[in-house]
Design a protein around this motif. Structure first.
Motif, PDB file in Angstrom:
ATOM      1  N   MET A 190       0.813  -1.217   0.000  1.00  0.00           N
ATOM      2  CA  MET A 190       0.000   0.000   0.000  1.00  0.00           C
ATOM      3  C   MET A 190       0.852   1.275   0.000  1.00  0.00           C
ATOM      4  O   MET A 190       0.338   2.364  -0.236  1.00  0.00           O
ATOM      5  CB  MET A 190      -0.920   0.023   1.232  1.00  0.00           C
ATOM      6  CG  MET A 190      -1.994  -1.058   1.249  1.00  0.00           C
ATOM      7  SD  MET A 190      -3.049  -1.013  -0.207  1.00  0.00           S
ATOM      8  CE  MET A 190      -2.370  -2.395  -1.151  1.00  0.00           C
ATOM      9  N   ASN A 192       3.131   4.238  -1.081  1.00  0.00           N
ATOM     10  CA  ASN A 192       3.549   4.956  -2.282  1.00  0.00           C
ATOM     11  C   ASN A 192       4.132   6.311  -1.857  1.00  0.00           C
ATOM     12  O   ASN A 192       4.230   6.599  -0.659  1.00  0.00           O
ATOM     13  CB  ASN A 192       2.399   5.119  -3.281  1.00  0.00           C
ATOM     14  CG  ASN A 192       1.191   5.799  -2.668  1.00  0.00           C
ATOM     15  OD1 ASN A 192       1.324   6.774  -1.921  1.00  0.00           O
ATOM     16  ND2 ASN A 192       0.000   5.292  -2.963  1.00  0.00           N
ATOM     17  N   TYR A 231      -6.535   2.766   2.679  1.00  0.00           N
ATOM     18  CA  TYR A 231      -5.482   3.078   1.706  1.00  0.00           C
ATOM     19  C   TYR A 231      -5.612   2.203   0.459  1.00  0.00           C
ATOM     20  O   TYR A 231      -5.325   2.641  -0.659  1.00  0.00           O
ATOM     21  CB  TYR A 231      -4.105   2.925   2.354  1.00  0.00           C
ATOM     22  CG  TYR A 231      -3.768   4.068   3.271  1.00  0.00           C
ATOM     23  CD1 TYR A 231      -3.251   5.260   2.767  1.00  0.00           C
ATOM     24  CD2 TYR A 231      -3.994   3.976   4.635  1.00  0.00           C
ATOM     25  CE1 TYR A 231      -2.966   6.327   3.611  1.00  0.00           C
ATOM     26  CE2 TYR A 231      -3.713   5.038   5.490  1.00  0.00           C
ATOM     27  CZ  TYR A 231      -3.208   6.208   4.965  1.00  0.00           C
ATOM     28  OH  TYR A 231      -2.929   7.270   5.796  1.00  0.00           O
ATOM     29  N   LYS A 235      -6.159   3.615  -3.299  1.00  0.00           N
ATOM     30  CA  LYS A 235      -5.261   3.192  -4.383  1.00  0.00           C
ATOM     31  C   LYS A 235      -6.073   2.734  -5.594  1.00  0.00           C
ATOM     32  O   LYS A 235      -5.737   3.052  -6.747  1.00  0.00           O
ATOM     33  CB  LYS A 235      -4.356   2.060  -3.876  1.00  0.00           C
ATOM     34  CG  LYS A 235      -3.211   1.694  -4.789  1.00  0.00           C
ATOM     35  CD  LYS A 235      -2.309   0.678  -4.129  1.00  0.00           C
ATOM     36  CE  LYS A 235      -1.119   0.330  -5.017  1.00  0.00           C
ATOM     37  NZ  LYS A 235      -0.232  -0.677  -4.402  1.00  0.00           N
ATOM     38  N   LYS A 239      -6.470   4.536  -9.483  1.00  0.00           N
ATOM     39  CA  LYS A 239      -6.225   3.801 -10.722  1.00  0.00           C
ATOM     40  C   LYS A 239      -7.373   3.988 -11.702  1.00  0.00           C
ATOM     41  O   LYS A 239      -7.184   4.024 -12.910  1.00  0.00           O
ATOM     42  CB  LYS A 239      -6.016   2.322 -10.424  1.00  0.00           C
ATOM     43  CG  LYS A 239      -4.643   2.017  -9.845  1.00  0.00           C
ATOM     44  CD  LYS A 239      -4.458   0.520  -9.657  1.00  0.00           C
ATOM     45  CE  LYS A 239      -3.055   0.217  -9.109  1.00  0.00           C
ATOM     46  NZ  LYS A 239      -2.860  -1.226  -8.919  1.00  0.00           N
TER      47      LYS A 239
END
Length: 240
Positions: A190, A192, A231, A235, A239
């Motif tokens: 998770m 980034n 999270y 994410k 996307k």
């Protein structure tokens, strides 16, 4: 649990990231107020260690090395001054650092001579799969009374003790360690660039809770399963 191990630390981290001192104080008092309610001394370490880890990360220092050296020095110092400042040494050295090792030993000894729980100390297992062998009494109280007959203490212990020795003895320790490994792998996936600080620094309070209660209590009652899925959801949305 959510206040001490999730909301409080996360408020401190996000406020440090935005350089908002008021937010840091709010997170700090959110944690300290729980200490005022239940006198759980270990929670007082969380704000200091979160802030310390934040600055170490910003300076690109090795957190593990600095924490290891710091805690080692603190334990040796407290051991040396224990004859002069017994209460201080007892509260910090024993109640904070030593109790985890003691309780792991006690759980191992207890379940050498008593029925394992087969994970039935976890509520959803108890209700649907296997009946808890100690009636309605908390596992920590059962173990505590085994060593001190008139004890009223609820000796909650770390995930190796509760989900390991209590459930399936040594095999249980291996199984829960593998489960934790997969959970931490999911945690790592998770991370980034935008959430790097939050997800790395939240390992500090997660380490505290999992060394005081079982894994499933940590991720459900402690809120960490929902924390990571938040999270994960973000994410997926990005996307799309």
């Amino acid at each position: 649990l959510w206040n001490v191990y999730l909301f409080g630390p996360l408020t401190i981290i996000k406020s440090l990231k935005k350089k908002k001192i008021f937010g840091v104080l709010v997170g700090f008092f959110a944690i300290v107020i729980i200490y005022g309610i239940n006198s759980s001394k270990i929670v007082l370490f969380i704000p200091a260690l979160v802030v310390g880890a934040y600055f170490l990360l910003k300076l690109k220092k090795n957190i593990f090395k600095y924490f290891l050296l710091g805690f080692s020095f603190l334990m040796l110092l407290l051991y040396k001054i224990s004859n002069y400042f017994f209460v201080l040494s007892a509260v910090i050295l024993m109640r904070t650092f030593g109790i985890t090792g003691l309780l792991t030993y006690q759980y191992e000894k207890f379940f050498q001579n008593n029925p394992n729980t087969y994970y039935s100390h976890i509520n959803f297992v108890n209700k649907f799969i296997y009946e808890y062998p100690y009636n309605e009494e908390d596992l920590g109280k059962v173990v505590s009374r085994y060593f001190i007959s008139d004890s009223e203490s609820n000796s909650n212990a770390n995930f190796w003790a509760t989900d390991g020795f209590a459930s399936l003895d040594e095999l249980g320790v291996i199984i829960i360690s593998i489960i934790l490994g997969f959970f931490l792998l999911f945690w790592k996936k998770m991370i980034n660039n935008s959430n790097y600080l939050e997800l790395n620094l939240m390992l500090v309070p997660f380490s505290f809770i999992i060394l005081n209660v079982g894994f499933f209590t940590s991720i459900l009652s402690g809120g960490y399963l929902f924390f990571l899925f938040y999270y994960f959801y973000n994410k997926k949305i990005k996307k799309i």
